[in-house]
Design an enzyme around this catalytic site. Structure first.
Site, PDB file in Angstrom:
ATOM      1  CB  CYS A   1      -0.930   0.007   1.205  1.00  0.00           C
ATOM      2  SG  CYS A   1      -2.377  -1.063   1.039  1.00  0.00           S
TER       3      CYS A   1
ATOM      4  CG  ASP B   1      10.439  -9.622  -5.534  1.00  0.00           C
ATOM      5  OD1 ASP B   1       9.348 -10.154  -5.244  1.00  0.00           O
ATOM      6  OD2 ASP B   1      11.393  -9.552  -4.735  1.00  0.00           O
TER       7      ASP B   1
ATOM      8  CG  HIS C   1      -4.720  -4.055   2.096  1.00  0.00           C
ATOM      9  ND1 HIS C   1      -3.347  -4.207   2.201  1.00  0.00           N
ATOM     10  CD2 HIS C   1      -5.261  -4.956   2.951  1.00  0.00           C
ATOM     11  CE1 HIS C   1      -3.078  -5.144   3.083  1.00  0.00           C
ATOM     12  NE2 HIS C   1      -4.228  -5.622   3.559  1.00  0.00           N
TER      13      HIS C   1
ATOM     14  CG  HIS D   1      -1.367  -5.425  -0.978  1.00  0.00           C
ATOM     15  ND1 HIS D   1      -1.651  -4.081  -0.689  1.00  0.00           N
ATOM     16  CD2 HIS D   1      -1.817  -5.637  -2.225  1.00  0.00           C
ATOM     17  CE1 HIS D   1      -2.252  -3.533  -1.735  1.00  0.00           C
ATOM     18  NE2 HIS D   1      -2.360  -4.457  -2.695  1.00  0.00           N
TER      19      HIS D   1
ATOM     20  CG  HIS E   1       2.147 -10.368  -3.700  1.00  0.00           C
ATOM     21  ND1 HIS E   1       1.757 -10.395  -2.387  1.00  0.00           N
ATOM     22  CD2 HIS E   1       3.183 -11.254  -3.797  1.00  0.00           C
ATOM     23  CE1 HIS E   1       2.516 -11.245  -1.710  1.00  0.00           C
ATOM     24  NE2 HIS E   1       3.382 -11.789  -2.544  1.00  0.00           N
TER      25      HIS E   1
END
Ligand code: 5GP
Ligand code: ZN
Length: 116
Positions: free
Chosen positions: A10, A33, A49, A101, A103
């Site tokens: 976030c 990453d 989120h 979160h 991903h």
């Protein structure tokens, strides 16, 4: 403090934490990453989120479908489409999810070996 305020992804969405952003899809965001496990390792997230794929409610599946669509474009832009690549999401402790979160990892650039 709210979950979102504590969440590193976030914070990347808000621009509070820097990231090497490769694509902004409006309701999705893709960035490299920080600890790549392959020559190409990009993280794709919904800006909203959600703790994991298991936390989708209401219309969230539409955003996640869009995220998958965007991921294919990101992979093409990264030059890994022709040779092949992997898109994977970890859900919870046994999968080794570290960031809560939702991903997707987009990984490629070398043979990845079997996972399933
Ligand atoms: P997970 O294990 O939760 O599926 O994967 C989390 C991923 O996020 C890991 O590959 C880790 O390297 C990456 N990551 C964690 N913190 C940051 C960060 O602050 N910036 C970026 N760009 N990636 C991060
Ligand atoms: Zn978050």
């Amino acid at each position: 403090m709210s979950v979102e305020a504590e969440c590193i992804f976030c914070k990347i969405v808000e621009g509070v934490v820097p990231a090497d952003i490769v694509f902004d899809g409006g309701d999705t965001l893709f960035f490299k990453d920080i600890h790549p496990k392959a020559p190409v390792h990009i993280i794709g997230i919904p800006k909203k989120h959600l703790t994991s794929l298991d936390a989708m409610i209401g219309d969230d599946h539409l955003t996640i479908g869009k995220l998958m669509h965007d991921a294919t474009h990101v992979a093409r832009d990264a030059g890994i489409f022709e040779a092949g690549y992997r898109v994977v999401t970890n859900i919870g402790a046994h999968a080794g999810q570290e960031v809560s979160h939702l991903h997707f990892h987009i990984v490629g650039g070398e043979p990845l070996g079997p996972i399933c």
